[in-house]
Design an enzyme around this catalytic site. Structure first.
Site, PDB file in Angstrom:
ATOM      1  N   CYS A 139       0.774  -1.374   0.108  1.00 28.03           N
ATOM      2  CA  CYS A 139       0.013   0.019   0.046  1.00 28.03           C
ATOM      3  C   CYS A 139       0.788   1.275  -0.137  1.00 28.03           C
ATOM      4  O   CYS A 139       1.458   1.357   1.055  1.00 28.03           O
ATOM      5  CB  CYS A 139      -0.992  -0.048   1.220  1.00 28.03           C
ATOM      6  SG  CYS A 139      -2.051   1.607   1.198  1.00 28.03           S
ATOM      7  N   CYS A 142      -0.533   4.320   2.122  1.00 34.01           N
ATOM      8  CA  CYS A 142      -0.116   3.800   3.485  1.00 34.01           C
ATOM      9  C   CYS A 142       1.279   4.105   4.014  1.00 34.01           C
ATOM     10  O   CYS A 142       1.256   4.855   5.109  1.00 34.01           O
ATOM     11  CB  CYS A 142      -0.459   2.367   4.006  1.00 34.01           C
ATOM     12  SG  CYS A 142      -2.102   1.844   3.357  1.00 34.01           S
ATOM     13  N   ASP A 143       2.306   3.795   3.154  1.00 28.95           N
ATOM     14  CA  ASP A 143       3.444   3.666   3.658  1.00 28.95           C
ATOM     15  C   ASP A 143       4.437   4.474   2.891  1.00 28.95           C
ATOM     16  O   ASP A 143       5.684   4.740   3.159  1.00 28.95           O
ATOM     17  CB  ASP A 143       3.896   2.122   3.522  1.00 28.95           C
ATOM     18  CG  ASP A 143       3.197   1.205   4.307  1.00 28.95           C
ATOM     19  OD1 ASP A 143       2.715   1.809   5.681  1.00 28.95           O
ATOM     20  OD2 ASP A 143       3.091   0.129   4.132  1.00 28.95           O
TER      21      ASP A 143
END
Length: 315
Positions: A139, A142-143
């Site tokens: 992701c 997300c990261d």
């Protein structure tokens, strides 16, 4: 004489994670006496995510497993009966709904909230699994933040991969996009964005042989399928964007779903095509796939279930 009558549950939640736990919190506070079966991966995908920095209420960030434990405690505090077990079969052809847990325990339920999530597809490398959460991610949204100003690689050739490569290029110094064939599956406009971006280098006809690093990602060894030449990329992050698979197989005979298996819900609700069955989180969300959107849809599912039961006169 042994009683073979199946246990009857007012509100059954299948799956944990942000969607399932949020549904449990709302359902428990509404006196629906929810029972949750946590599924194969209690806590969902966030249990393999180290740092979560984009969930509201955690100004210093939080470890994924810790956050899931917090949500579990909150659901338990309000009376959710949380159990280990996997739903292995369902029968939504009549009322009450029938559910089989671990291939042997039969249950019936007035309402069912499906929060089984989706599983990221992986390349299948040992190093990929070992470094998952230590530089390997599925992701970018997300990261990606953790790799600001650094070099990263991303594997994939569809719209999601192209979109995530473009997203990463806004944060990172350089993005290597590893494409297995000599062309992408992504739409023409997404391909153009990738090719026109000076920070993205597309490695065509290339496969990943190994992700390098002992405790964190330090590089990736790739191989050109045409020339058989190998090359080590100096990257700190390795993103896999080859798709997700919704955990919906046992529900598909009864519930409307798209060609990928994502369950369809009535727009603006968590309602499926079967009365009393609701879906929330990544099992029905192929667009956003974030913890916060999953939690929001879990809230919707519980409120929809409460209203459904009230309409039956059961609540």
């Amino acid at each position: 004489m042994e009683n073979n009558t199946p246990e009857h549950i007012k509100c059954l939640i299948i799956g944990s994670g942000p969607a399932g736990y949020t549904a449990a919190i709302y359902a428990a506070r509404a006196n629906l006496a929810p029972v949750m079966y946590q599924g194969l991966q209690p806590g969902g995908q966030l249990t393999i995510t180290n740092d979560v920095e984009n969930f509201p209420g955690y100004p210093d960030g939080v470890m994924g497993p810790e956050m899931m434990e917090d949500l579990k405690k909150q659901a338990t505090r309000f009376g959710t009966d949380i159990r280990y077990g996997i739903a292995t079969a369902v029968d939504f052809s009549g009322h009450p709904h029938k559910i089989t847990i671990d291939e042997k325990l039969e249950l019936t339920a007035d309402t069912v909230i499906i929060a089984t999530g989706a599983s990221a597809k992986w390349l299948g490398l040992d190093s990929e699994m070992r470094l998952n959460g230590s530089g390997v991610s599925a992701c970018a949204v997300c990261d990606g933040f953790f790799y600001r100003g650094k070099d990263v690689a991303i594997v994939g050739a569809g719209d999601t991969a192209a979109e995530e490569a473009t997203y990463l290029a806004n944060l990172c110094s350089k993005v290597y996009m590893i494409v297995r064939k000599g062309e992408m599956r992504a739409s023409k406009i997404m391909q153009k964005r990738v090719v026109d971006n000076p920070k993205i280098e597309v490695l065509w006809n290339t496969v990943t042989e190994e992700i390098l690093g002992e405790h964190a990602v330090e590089g990736a060894r790739v191989k050109n399928a045409l020339t058989h030449e190998t090359r080590d990329l100096n990257v700190d992050g390795f993103f896999v964007a080859i798709g997700h698979e919704p955990n919906s197989k046992i529900f598909q005979p009864y519930l409307h779903h798209d060609e990928q298996g994502y369950l369809k819900t009535l727009p603006g609700t968590a309602k499926t095509n079967v009365d009393g069955v609701f879906a929330c989180g990544d099992v029905q969300d192929y667009t956003y796939r974030q913890a916060i959107t999953a939690a929001g849809s879990g809230c919707m599912a519980a409120l929809d279930a409460e209203r459904y039961l009230a309409g039956l006169g059961d609540h």
